[in-house]
Scaffold this active site. Structure first.
Site, PDB file in Angstrom:
ATOM      1  N   ASN A 126      33.967  54.375  39.198  1.00 14.30           N
ATOM      2  CA  ASN A 126      32.780  53.684  39.711  1.00 14.30           C
ATOM      3  C   ASN A 126      31.743  54.702  40.192  1.00 14.30           C
ATOM      4  OD1 ASN A 126      30.940  52.026  41.212  1.00 14.30           O
ATOM      5  ND2 ASN A 126      32.554  50.491  41.395  1.00 14.30           N
ATOM      6  N   HIS A 139      34.234  42.393  32.915  1.00 11.92           N
ATOM      7  CA  HIS A 139      34.870  43.594  33.471  1.00 11.92           C
ATOM      8  C   HIS A 139      35.687  43.235  34.704  1.00 11.92           C
ATOM      9  CE1 HIS A 139      31.482  43.205  36.268  1.00 11.92           C
ATOM     10  NE2 HIS A 139      32.100  44.065  37.069  1.00 11.92           N
ATOM     11  N   MET A 183      33.557  28.693  53.170  1.00 15.95           N
ATOM     12  CA  MET A 183      34.442  28.969  54.290  1.00 15.95           C
ATOM     13  C   MET A 183      33.565  29.240  55.516  1.00 15.95           C
ATOM     14  SD  MET A 183      37.630  28.783  53.319  1.00 15.95           S
ATOM     15  CE  MET A 183      38.734  28.957  51.891  1.00 15.95           C
TER      16      MET A 183
END
Length: 354
Positions: A77, A166, A316
Site C-alpha cells: 500500500n 480488490h 450502528m
C-alpha cells in the site's frame, strides 16, 4: 403469552466474544423516513480508467507503474496504516496511559484487471486464483508477523474509496483486539468441552436447518444465531481447517465456488452490487502457530450494511453505541431470504461477465 422469536424482542449471546445482541423483530413493521443510500451499481464503472491507480498499466501517485496484469496483482500500500520500522513508545508505569509498539505491513491485492467486475461476476476459476494468492500472501507474511488479516471492503457504503475489485492484507506484530478476544473464548470452550466451538456450532446448525444459506461437503454458510448486521453471514470450514494454508486443492475449489455463490445471492437479494466488509479469521500464525490451536476453526465473516432495500441501510448508533447491539430482522428471517434467492445467475439478464 407464548414466546415467538420472530415476533417478540429478546437477547442472544455471541459465544465468540461474550457480547449480547438485542433482537427486536417487531420494529420491521415501522415505516422508514430516514436516510437512504445510493444504490450500488456497476453501470457507470468503465472496464478501464487511466486515472484509477489500481488499473493495469497505470502510474500510481508515487510514480510506480502497475504491470499489465489480467488476474491478481499485489503491491505494498502506497499509504499504509502500518509501517515496518518505526520508533517504539516509551514504557509507562501509569495504568491510565499505556502504549505498546505496533509494526506491520499493508498490501493491496487486485482481484482482476477489469474495474467493472466483482466476485459475483468473476469466474470460479479466477476466484481460485484469488484464493491461491491469499494463501501465498498468508504464507509469506506469517514468517514475520503475529497476525495476517485478509479483508475486503466492497462498496462506498462500507467506506471503499476505489471501485476496482480488490482486497487488503494487513500483517502486524501483535494480535489485534478482535482475534485476541475470540481466541480467549474459543480456548475457554475447548477446555470445557474438548471440542472446537465452531465445529459444534456447525453440527447444531446442520441439525436445526434454520439459518443455513449455502451447504456443501466442505463449507457451510449461515446467518449466525448471534448476527449483528441484518444479512451478516459466516462461512465455516467443515473439515476442521485452522488456517487458509491448510486447504486441500478440492477445498480451495469449493471455497471459490462458495464465495461466488454467496456474492451472487447478496447481489440478487436487493438487485444491486451488494456492499459488505468481509474478513478471514483463523488460528494465529507466526510464533503463536507453535502453540496448541486446536480450539480454532477457519471461517470468514461478511458484514453487509443493507437492511430493507438497496438504499436503506443499518446504522450502528444510539443504543448500540451506549448500550448493546440491536437488530430488527431475525437471523432466521435473513437466512430464509438469502437461501431463496439464486446463487447461480445474476439478478438481471443485462448483467453478465463483462
Amino acid at each position: 403469552m407464548e414466546f415467538i422469536p420472530a415476533e417478540h424482542q429478546h437477547r442472544r449471546l455471541n459465544p465468540l466474544n461474550g457480547k449480547w445482541i438485542l433482537v427486536c423483530p417487531h420494529r420491521m413493521l415501522r415505516p422508514w423516513s430516514g436516510q437512504q443510500e445510493l444504490s450500488q451499481s456497476l453501470d457507470n464503472i468503465p472496464e478501464f480508467d487511466a486515472n484509477n491507480p489500481l488499473c493495469p498499466g497505470v502510474v500510481r501517485p508515487n510514480g510506480v507503474k502497475n504491470p499489465d496484469y489480467k488476474n491478481t496483482f499485489v503491491f505494498t500500500n502506497d499509504y499504509p496504516a502500518l509501517l515496518e520500522n518505526v520508533p517504539e513508545p516509551p514504557t509507562s508505569d501509569d495504568p491510565l496511559f499505556q502504549a505498546s509498539s505496533a509494526a506491520g505491513i499493508c498490501r493491496v491485492m487486485c482481484f482482476h484487471g477489469k474495474s467493472n467486475l466483482t466476485l459475483s461476476l468473476i469466474s470460479t476459476e479466477e476466484i481460485e486464483l484469488i484464493v491461491n494468492e491469499w494463501i501465498n500472501q498468508f504464507n509469506d507474511l506469517s514468517l514475520t508477523y503475529s497476525w495476517v488479516q485478509i479483508f475486503e471492503n466492497k462498496g462506498s457504503a462500507m467506506g471503499c474509496s476505489n471501485s476496482h475489485p480488490h482486497c487488503q492484507i494487513w500483517a502486524c506484530s501483535f494480535l489485534p483486539t478482535e482475534p485476541f478476544i475470540k481466541d480467549a473464548f474459543l480456548k475457554k470452550y475447548f477446555q470445557k468441552y474438548q471440542r472446537p466451538l465452531l465445529n459444534d456450532y456447525i453440527t447444531k446448525e446442520l441439525e436445526k436447518k434454520e439459518r443455513i444459506v449455502i451447504e456443501n461437503a466442505d463449507w457451510l454458510v449461515v446467518v449466525p444465531y448471534w448476527a449483528e448486521w441484518p444479512f451478516e453471514t459466516m462461512l465455516l470450514s467443515r473439515n476442521n481447517n485452522k488456517r487458509l494454508n491448510d486447504l486441500t486443492e478440492r477445498q480451495k475449489k469449493s471455497l471459490a465456488h462458495t464465495i461466488k455463490q454467496l456474492a451472487l445471492k447478496y447481489d440478487n437479494l436487493f438487485e444491486c452490487s451488494f456492499p459488505y466488509s468481509m474478513g478471514f479469521p483463523g488460528a494465529p500464525p507466526g510464533e503463536m502457530s507453535k502453540l496448541d490451536n486446536m480450539h480454532w476453526t477457519l471461517h470468514a465473516s461478511y458484514y453487509p450494511p443493507l437492511l430493507r432495500s438497496a438504499t436503506v441501510g443499518k446504522f450502528m448508533g444510539g443504543f448500540e453505541l451506549f448500550g448493546e447491539i440491536q437488530r430488527d430482522l431475525t437471523a432466521e428471517q435473513a437466512a430464509k431470504r438469502l437461501k431463496e434467492v439464486s446463487g447461480e445467475v445474476p439478478y438481471s439478464k443485462n448483467i453478465k461477465r463483462l
